[in-house]
Design an enzyme around this catalytic site. Structure first.
Site, PDB file in Angstrom:
ATOM      1  N   LYS A 157       0.836  -1.211   0.000  1.00 53.80           N
ATOM      2  CA  LYS A 157       0.000   0.000   0.000  1.00 53.80           C
ATOM      3  C   LYS A 157       0.867   1.256   0.000  1.00 53.80           C
ATOM      4  O   LYS A 157       0.630   2.202  -0.768  1.00 53.80           O
ATOM      5  CB  LYS A 157      -0.902  -0.021   1.232  1.00 53.80           C
ATOM      6  N   CYS A 210      -3.991  10.070   1.401  1.00 53.17           N
ATOM      7  CA  CYS A 210      -2.930   9.087   1.196  1.00 53.17           C
ATOM      8  C   CYS A 210      -1.637   9.684   0.637  1.00 53.17           C
ATOM      9  O   CYS A 210      -0.553   9.424   1.157  1.00 53.17           O
ATOM     10  CB  CYS A 210      -3.429   7.974   0.286  1.00 53.17           C
TER      11      CYS A 210
END
Length: 455
Positions: free
Chosen positions: A222, A280
Site C-alpha cells: 500500500k 494518502c
C-alpha cells in the site's frame, strides 16, 4: 444507468447469511459498506460519531461520491446498512472490517483511532471470526500493534483461534465504486489459514485477490503504491516547470513520452497540476521516510516528492502574479474549486488553502466557488463565503482553476467574457481544463501549469 441498481453480486438482502461489520464510516468505510450491501451482505456499521449514525438511520449517505451515494442510501433505507455507536452489534458479526483513519502526526502515523477500534472490537471476537484491517498502517503494525491488542482483549490467539489479515484500501475519491469492484485486493494473512479465509471473503464479492506472504508485505505494498504515485506526479510537476521555461506544453510532451513501451507496459507519466491533496498522497510518503529512519535508512525519494508537490500551490500563485503584470495587490481573483479532486466534495489537504492564502498575502481579494463542497465547510476552511459561479466571475481580474470539476471544463472564452463582463482579464489554469490555444486572439491572458507563454 441508475447507479442504485447495478453492480456486482446478488442484491438480495442478507444473501450471504451473517452480517459484516464495518468499523469506521468515513470515506473508505462508507464506500465499502455500499459495495458489501450490493454484494448481498447485511452491513453493520460502527462509528463514534452520533451525528453520522443518525444520518445513516435516516437513510442518508455521509459522503458525496459518484456510484456510492445512491447505492448507500438505497440500502440504508432498506435496512441492509445500519449504523450504531454501540459496539455490541459486533457480537453478531463473524467478519469485521476496520476502516478508521490513520492521520499524520508529525512524520509518523497516528494509530490512536486504530488502537481504540481494536480495543473496542476485541471483546466481541469469537473463534473462527475474521478481522480485516483496511486502514493504512505502517509496516509491521498488524503484527506488532494490532495482533497483541486483539489477543489481550479477546483472550484468543490471532491467526490460530481467529483469522487476522491486512488488506489495504486501494480506492480513490471520484472512482471509489469502480476501484472497489474491479481493483485486485492485496491479502496478507497472519497465518496461511487467515490468508485463505480472507481471500474467500473477497472472492464472495467476485473480486480478484493478490495473496502475499504476510501482513507486512501487504502494508508495504500500500505504501509503495502511493510512494510511486507521489513520485510520478513530482516528475510531472518538475517537467511542467521546465516546459514553461522552454515555451512548450507539458501535456503534449507527456502524451508523446507515454507512447514508449517499457517492460510489460509503457511509460506512464501522470499529469502536473496545482498541487496534490487528499489523505494518502499527503501522508504515505512521509510514513515511508519515517519508517526508513526507524531502520537506519535515509530514504530520499519520498521527501523529494513531497517537497516538489508541496510547492505547486505557490507556483500557481506566482503564475497569477505574472499574469497580472507582476502585482496581486488590489486584484479581484476568482478561485474555481475547493475540493482537492474533481467530482468530489473532499477538501482534505486541498491545494486551494495555500493558493487562497498566497493570493490574499499578495494583496488580492479572493472569491471562491465549488459545486460540491458545502458552504459551511468552505467558510470554516478558508474564512470566505462561497458564491455561485456567475457571481464569483463577475468583474474579476483573474480566474484561477484549482479543481478540474466538469462545470469548469464546459467554460468557453465566450462564456467567460460574458460572465466576467470585461474585455481583458487573466486565466490561470491549474488543471488543464482549457486547451493551450483556447484564448488566442481573445485579449485574455492565459497561464497554465506546464504551459509556456504563447506569443
Amino acid at each position: 444507468m441508475d447507479e442504485r441498481t447495478t453492480g456486482p453480486g446478488a442484491p438480495d438482502s442478507g444473501s450471504h447469511g451473517s452480517p459484516v461489520a464495518v468499523v469506521g464510516l468515513g470515506y473508505v468505510g462508507t464506500s465499502l459498506a455500499a459495495v458489501l450491501a450490493e454484494g448481498g451482505y447485511a452491513v453493520r456499521g460502527v462509528d463514534v460519531d452520533p451525528a453520522l449514525v443518525d444520518r445513516v438511520a435516516q437513510g442518508e449517505c455521509p459522503i458525496e461520491e459518484a456510484g456510492i451515494t445512491g447505492r448507500f442510501e438505497r440500502y440504508a433505507s432498506e435496512g441492509r446498512i445500519t449504523a450504531n455507536t454501540d459496539a455490541s452489534v459486533l457480537a453478531d458479526c463473524p467478519t469485521v472490517l476496520v476502516t478508521v483513519g490513520t492521520p499524520l502526526a508529525e512524520a509518523d502515523p497516528d494509530l490512536s483511532a486504530v488502537e481504540a477500534a481494536t480495543e473496542t472490537l476485541a471483546p466481541y471476537l469469537d473463534p473462527e471470526d475474521l478481522v480485516v484491517y483496511r486502514s493504512t498502517l505502517p509496516a509491521r503494525a498488524t503484527t506488532g500493534t494490532v495482533a497483541p491488542l486483539l489477543a489481550a482483549g479477546s483472550g484468543l490467539d490471532p491467526g490460530n483461534d481467529f483469522h487476522l489479515a491486512f488488506c489495504p484500501e486501494r480506492m480513490a475519491e471520484g472512482s471509489a465504486y469502480e476501484d472497489l469492484t474491479t481493483t485486485p485486493v492485496v491479502v496478507g494473512g497472519l497465518s496461511a489459514t487467515s490468508r485463505e479465509v480472507a481471500e474467500a471473503f473477497w472472492a464472495s464479492l467476485g473480486l480478484e485477490t493478490v495473496p502475499v506472504s504476510d501482513p507486512t508485505a501487504a502494508e508495504l505494498a500500500k505504501l509503495a503504491d502511493n510512494w510511486w504515485i507521489d513520485l510520478n506526479i513530482a516528475l510531472a510537476n518538475e517537467l511542467a516547470l521546465l516546459a514553461e521555461e522552454l515555451g512548450t506544453d507539458a501535456t503534449e510532451v507527456i502524451a508523446a513520452a507515454n507512447t514508449l513501451p517499457k517492460g510489460q507496459h509503457s511509460v506512464n507519466i501522470l499529469h502536473p497540476g496545482a498541487g496534490v491533496g487528499g489523505s494518502c498522497l499527503h501522508k504515505d510518503p512521509r510514513f515511508v521516510a519515517s519508517l526508513g529512519e526507524r531502520y537506519g535508512l535515509d530514504l530520499e525519494t519520498p521527501r523529494v516528492s513531497r517537497r516538489v508537490n508541496d510547492r505547486m500551490p505557490g507556483h500557481v500563485v506566482d503564475l497569477t502574479r505574472e499574469a497580472l503584470d507582476g502585482d496581486l495587490a488590489g486584484a479581484t481573483v476568482a478561485v474555481l474549486g475547493v475540493a482537492f479532486k474533481a467530482g468530489t466534495d473532499d477538501t482534505r489537504n486541498t491545494p486551494a488553502v495555500p493558493v487562497v492564502e498566497g493570493l490574499r498575502e499578495g494583496g488580492a481579494t479572493v472569491r471562491v466557488t465549488d459545486p460540491y463542497v458545502p458552504a459551511g465547510e468552505i467558510e470554516g476552511l478558508l474564512g470566505l463565503t462561497p458564491g455561485r459561479l456567475p457571481e464569483v466571475l463577475s468583474g474579476i481580474d483573474a480566474v484561477v482553476v484549482v479543481t478540474g470539476h466538469d462545470a469548469y471544463r464546459t467554460l468557453t472564452p465566450e462564456r467567460l467574457l460574458e460572465r466576467v463582463g470585461r474585455d481583458s482579464f487573466a486565466v490561470v489554469d491549474g488543471r488543464h481544463v482549457f486547451a493551450w490555444d483556447a484564448f488566442d486572439g481573445t485579449g485574455i491572458t492565459y497561464r497554465g501549469v506546464g504551459r509556456g507563454v504563447r506569443e
